[in-house]
Design a protein around this motif. Structure first.
Motif, mmCIF file in Angstrom:
data_model
loop_
_atom_site.group_PDB
_atom_site.id
_atom_site.type_symbol
_atom_site.label_atom_id
_atom_site.label_comp_id
_atom_site.label_asym_id
_atom_site.label_seq_id
_atom_site.Cartn_x
_atom_site.Cartn_y
_atom_site.Cartn_z
ATOM 1 N N ALA A 22 0.827 -1.202 0.000
ATOM 2 C CA ALA A 22 0.000 0.000 0.000
ATOM 3 C C ALA A 22 0.865 1.258 0.000
ATOM 4 C CB ALA A 22 -0.915 -0.003 1.222
ATOM 5 N N PHE A 23 0.468 2.239 -0.785
ATOM 6 C CA PHE A 23 1.119 3.537 -0.806
ATOM 7 C C PHE A 23 0.028 4.575 -0.562
ATOM 8 C CE2 PHE A 23 3.432 0.755 -3.742
ATOM 9 C CZ PHE A 23 4.668 0.740 -3.128
ATOM 10 N N PRO A 24 -0.358 4.759 0.716
ATOM 11 C CA PRO A 24 -1.529 5.572 1.039
ATOM 12 C C PRO A 24 -1.511 6.969 0.436
ATOM 13 C CG PRO A 24 -0.740 4.402 2.982
ATOM 14 C CD PRO A 24 0.287 4.217 1.923
ATOM 15 N N SER A 25 -0.376 7.675 0.501
ATOM 16 C CA SER A 25 -0.380 9.061 0.039
ATOM 17 C C SER A 25 -0.650 9.145 -1.456
ATOM 18 C CB SER A 25 0.951 9.736 0.381
ATOM 19 O OG SER A 25 2.031 9.046 -0.233
ATOM 20 N N ALA A 26 0.006 8.300 -2.258
ATOM 21 C CA ALA A 26 -0.220 8.301 -3.698
ATOM 22 C C ALA A 26 -1.652 7.899 -4.012
ATOM 23 C CB ALA A 26 0.764 7.347 -4.378
ATOM 24 N N ARG A 27 -2.132 6.884 -3.316
ATOM 25 C CA ARG A 27 -3.504 6.415 -3.532
ATOM 26 C C ARG A 27 -4.498 7.510 -3.161
ATOM 27 N NH1 ARG A 27 -4.890 2.255 0.719
ATOM 28 N NH2 ARG A 27 -5.036 4.218 1.859
ATOM 29 N N ASP A 28 -4.267 8.178 -2.039
ATOM 30 C CA ASP A 28 -5.179 9.237 -1.603
ATOM 31 C C ASP A 28 -5.184 10.404 -2.583
ATOM 32 O OD1 ASP A 28 -5.716 7.656 0.554
ATOM 33 O OD2 ASP A 28 -4.510 8.818 1.992
ATOM 34 N N LEU A 56 4.355 0.494 -11.307
ATOM 35 C CA LEU A 56 4.246 0.695 -12.752
ATOM 36 C C LEU A 56 2.846 0.361 -13.249
ATOM 37 C CD1 LEU A 56 7.695 -0.686 -13.964
ATOM 38 C CD2 LEU A 56 6.862 1.658 -14.227
ATOM 39 N N TYR A 57 2.242 -0.694 -12.695
ATOM 40 C CA TYR A 57 0.862 -1.019 -13.067
ATOM 41 C C TYR A 57 -0.084 0.110 -12.650
ATOM 42 C CZ TYR A 57 1.319 -5.865 -14.692
ATOM 43 O OH TYR A 57 1.610 -6.991 -15.416
ATOM 44 N N ASP A 58 0.113 0.645 -11.445
ATOM 45 C CA ASP A 58 -0.719 1.764 -10.991
ATOM 46 C C ASP A 58 -0.545 2.975 -11.900
ATOM 47 O OD1 ASP A 58 -1.996 0.622 -8.750
ATOM 48 O OD2 ASP A 58 -0.226 0.935 -7.497
ATOM 49 N N LEU A 59 0.698 3.227 -12.265
ATOM 50 C CA LEU A 59 1.011 4.353 -13.138
ATOM 51 C C LEU A 59 0.315 4.189 -14.486
ATOM 52 C CD1 LEU A 59 2.776 6.874 -12.849
ATOM 53 C CD2 LEU A 59 4.675 5.567 -13.841
ATOM 54 N N ALA A 60 0.430 3.005 -15.071
ATOM 55 C CA ALA A 60 -0.196 2.739 -16.371
ATOM 56 C C ALA A 60 -1.712 2.866 -16.285
ATOM 57 C CB ALA A 60 0.189 1.347 -16.850
ATOM 58 N N PRO A 517 -9.754 2.138 0.483
ATOM 59 C CA PRO A 517 -9.814 2.308 -0.968
ATOM 60 C C PRO A 517 -8.678 1.579 -1.692
ATOM 61 C CG PRO A 517 -8.958 4.295 0.066
ATOM 62 C CD PRO A 517 -9.377 3.390 1.177
ATOM 63 N N LEU A 518 -8.977 1.118 -2.895
ATOM 64 C CA LEU A 518 -8.021 0.343 -3.678
ATOM 65 C C LEU A 518 -7.104 1.258 -4.481
ATOM 66 C CD1 LEU A 518 -10.572 -2.270 -5.076
ATOM 67 C CD2 LEU A 518 -9.014 -2.596 -3.145
ATOM 68 N N ALA A 519 -5.870 0.827 -4.665
ATOM 69 C CA ALA A 519 -4.939 1.555 -5.525
ATOM 70 C C ALA A 519 -5.442 1.479 -6.968
ATOM 71 C CB ALA A 519 -3.545 0.956 -5.401
ATOM 72 N N PRO A 520 -4.967 2.373 -7.856
ATOM 73 C CA PRO A 520 -5.506 2.450 -9.221
ATOM 74 C C PRO A 520 -5.572 1.118 -9.972
ATOM 75 C CG PRO A 520 -4.059 4.297 -8.817
ATOM 76 C CD PRO A 520 -3.961 3.420 -7.615
ATOM 77 N N PHE A 521 -4.485 0.358 -9.968
ATOM 78 C CA PHE A 521 -4.496 -0.906 -10.697
ATOM 79 C C PHE A 521 -5.384 -1.935 -10.002
ATOM 80 C CE2 PHE A 521 -2.639 -5.179 -11.413
ATOM 81 C CZ PHE A 521 -2.983 -5.306 -12.753
#
Length: 674
Positions: A22-28, A56-60, A517-521
């Motif tokens: 989990a990367f809360p700040s980026a996800r938030d 990278l998956y989240d970024l894409a 909440p879920l990360a983008p990917f």
């Protein structure tokens, strides 16, 4: 089929499982709309830990959602470079090739994946799309047919087959495939217009008329459809004859129909009485009553008698600027309102051509029978029909319209309590119009006696008077929708209502196997796979639990620029999301300007999609306008409060209606009202 082949037919995203980091700040930042900040964070994490492919998956995933396909391509290519056997990234890379217009590269990569044993409907679908764009029609046909063989439920396949047929100038083939697409998913209502135009092209005036009529029924403001229908009846002798015969046949049915008596609910005098708006702003109202009755004025004085089983109608006289009622003979004028007061409480009344579901694929006008008495109000040259009925008899006509009567009894009881509570809480929604609640989707679909079923009536009786109170000790807003998709939404997040624990979002399963909440990917995976939650109950999960909406350029512009304010659409951008993944706001950019849409309005604008829990990807033409849009979604409806599909799953799992309600409304309790 071999066991190995069967395994390869699994939905492709399941072939890749990411570690739960989990990367809360980026996800938030992603959820709150600080997209550039989220991108910077995910890019930084990917650069500092090349083995962490998740970033990278989240970024894409973010790049795709914002139409930045070139940057998404770079992210997927970095994953493949780091791990050449990463089939999920290779598949997405092939798709991005397609979105960028490099169709030959896309085709080669899809073919390479197939050679490596990746076989499913989606692979053949995208290979077919690449072949179609390259003008390889025979190859595209073969690939689309293979895709349909592996999963015949996907409407998008048949839409692409129709596009292929149009390019080959095969109108009949296109018609057949558009019809099949609508059978698979009725929300593709724009295809009615295409079918009307294709039949018009063929010179088939009758079928063209049928589909133009359907377009007009779904959208009564569509002037083109109204004009086409009017022209069809006026200019085509067969249609004029059919219209005359239809009217005669319909009248014969009405003449012979006898509204049946219905036993009233016991001790009705103890139950609250509702005013339900049935028809509003109409020019005429026709009906037949199963009992003799009085026409009463607004002072409760009988001014005329009505006869059992005789047809009457109300209409506005524009010359005299006053409304009247009549049986076809003498007209009796009135100013404000008339009440229809029956002699026999068990008698019912049938009103003709009541509109239901305007704007939805199930939109129709039908003769509908109701319990109770009625008010007809005359305002501003139009008429409003109101059904005066007690709460429990109203619920008889609601519950079976909201939930299938053959579902488990505990599910039906849950719906009865939720619907009763919701009605109590929303009895002032239409005060200005002169009634408490409407009979449409806006409040609850109420179809009177037509909608009743003995099983749902029993559920209403078994929970008589029960309402739900929340953790704040006040009666709850018991919102409900067809399917939450796996996680309900917080009413505070989506509508800005006061924060109440009982209206918070909840996971719709026994055991929560992912952190929201879920990360983008992870969100992308969530809407494209089928988690084991209650609302995955048996049924047509292809169109309610998980679904795909495909819009070509014409459809994108038709839905998103209906008023001609934006021009051709260039970009669609998420603004913010709820913790459950639902999109709260979306910004649409056109050649003329930009417009932001909120939680409820966006579903229509984005192509009458089923819910807000969505992710998408799209391609652009050489001028920068959206060419194709694919929306992947979870659930059906706003997703706040009670999940109706989840009721079925929980009841089948042995849960009683009280525990079902407490699951969807944490900290709530039931309290009798009478």
């Amino acid at each position: 089929m071999t066991k190995k082949a069967a395994m390869l037919l699994l939905w492709l995203p399941l072939l890749f499982v990411v570690p739960r980091i989990a990367f809360p700040s980026a996800r938030d930042d992603y959820y709150s709309g600080n997209i550039e900040k989220a991108i910077t964070s995910y890019a930084f994490m990917a650069e500092n830990d090349p083995r962490n492919l998740v970033s990278l998956y989240d970024l894409a995933s973010i790049y795709k959602e914002f139409g930045r396909n070139r940057e998404a391509f770079d992210a997927y290519r970095a994953i493949v470079t780091a791990n050449p056997s990463e089939n999920r990234a290779r598949f997405e890379l092939a798709k991005v090739y397609y979105f960028l217009g490099a169709y030959n590269y896309a085709a080669d990569m899809f073919e390479s994946l197939e050679q490596n044993g990746i076989v499913n409907w989606e692979l053949y679908y995208w290979r077919g799309c690449a072949a179609l764009e390259q003008g390889q029609f025979d190859t595209a046909l073969t690939l689309f047919n293979k895709s349909a063989e592996l999963d015949p439920r996907k409407a998008v396949i048949y839409m692409k087959l129709a596009e292929l047929c149009i390019k080959k100038n095969d109108t009949d083939c296109a018609i057949d495939n558009y019809k099949t697409a609508m059978k698979k998913d009725k929300t593709f209502t724009e295809l009615n217009r295409r079918l009307a135009e294709l039949y018009e092209k063929k010179g088939d005036r009758i079928n063209s008329f049928i589909y133009w009529k359907k377009v007009g029924e779904i959208d009564t403001t569509d002037k083109t459809a109204a004009k086409k229908v009017e022209e069809g009846i006026a200019k085509v002798p067969e249609l004029k004859e059919k219209a005359v015969n239809y009217i005669a046949a319909r009248q014969k049915i009405r003449d012979e129909f006898i509204p049946r008596d219905m036993a009233p609910v016991a001790d009705a005098e103890k139950i609250i009485v509702l005013k339900v708006g049935i028809m509003e702003n109409v020019s005429a109202i026709s009906f037949k009553c199963g009992s003799d009755f009085d026409f009463e004025n607004d002072r409760a004085e009988a001014i005329s008698r009505g006869e059992k089983l005789k047809e009457y109608f109300f209409q506005y006289d524009r010359e005299k600027k006053q409304a009247f009622f009549s049986d076809g003979g003498r007209r009796i004028y009135f100013k404000d309102e008339i009440r229809i007061k029956k002699d026999n409480r068990e008698a019912t009344t049938t009103f003709y051509s009541v509109q239901y579901g305007e704007g939805f694929f199930w939109s129709e006008k039908k003769d509908t029978t109701y319990r109770g008495d009625f008010l007809i109000k005359s305002r501003e040259k139009t008429l409003t029909l109101i059904n005066v009925v007690n709460m429990e008899e109203y619920l008889y006509g609601v519950v079976a319209s909201e939930i299938p009567p053959d579902w488990p009894g505990e599910a039906l009881k849950s719906q009865a309590v939720a619907a009763r509570t919701y009605t109590f809480k929303h009895m002032d929604r239409h005060r200005k119009q002169g009634f408490d609640v409407c009979a449409q989707q806006h409040c609850a679909v109420y179809t009177g006696v037509n909608g009743e079923d003995r099983r749902t009536n029993r559920a209403v009786d078994d929970t008589r008077g029960q309402a739900l109170y929340g953790s704040n000790y006040k009666m709850l807003d018991t919102f409900f929708s067809h399917c939450c998709g796996g996680h309900t939404n917080d009413a505070n997040e989506v509508w800005g209502l006061k924060k109440v624990a009982s209206l918070g979002g909840v996971y719709d399963g026994k055991k929560q196997d992912r952190d929201f909440p879920l990360a983008p990917f992870s969100l992308e995976e969530y809407v494209r796979t089928k988690p084991d939650v209650y609302c995955r109950a048996d049924g047509n999960i292809e169109t309610s639990f998980r679904w795909i909406r495909y819009l070509d350029a014409d459809s994108v512009n038709q839905y998103m620029d209906k008023k001609g304010e934006l021009g051709r659409i260039k970009d669609i951008r998420p603004v913010s999301r709820s913790n459950g993944g639902a999109l709260l706001k979306v910004r649409i950019e056109g050649e003329k300007g930009t417009k932001t849409y909120g939680f409820d309005s966006m579903r229509n604008v984005l192509g009458k999609i089923r819910s807000n829990v969505i992710k998408w990807e799209y391609s652009k033409d050489e001028k920068g306008f959206i060419k194709e849009l694919y929306i992947y979604g979870a659930g059906w409806g706003h997703g706040v409060g009670m999940c109706q599909r989840g009721l079925k799953g929980m009841a089948e799992d042995g849960e009683r209606y009280e525990s079902i309600l407490y699951h969807y409304f944490p900290g709530s309790y039931i309290k009798p009202q009478y």
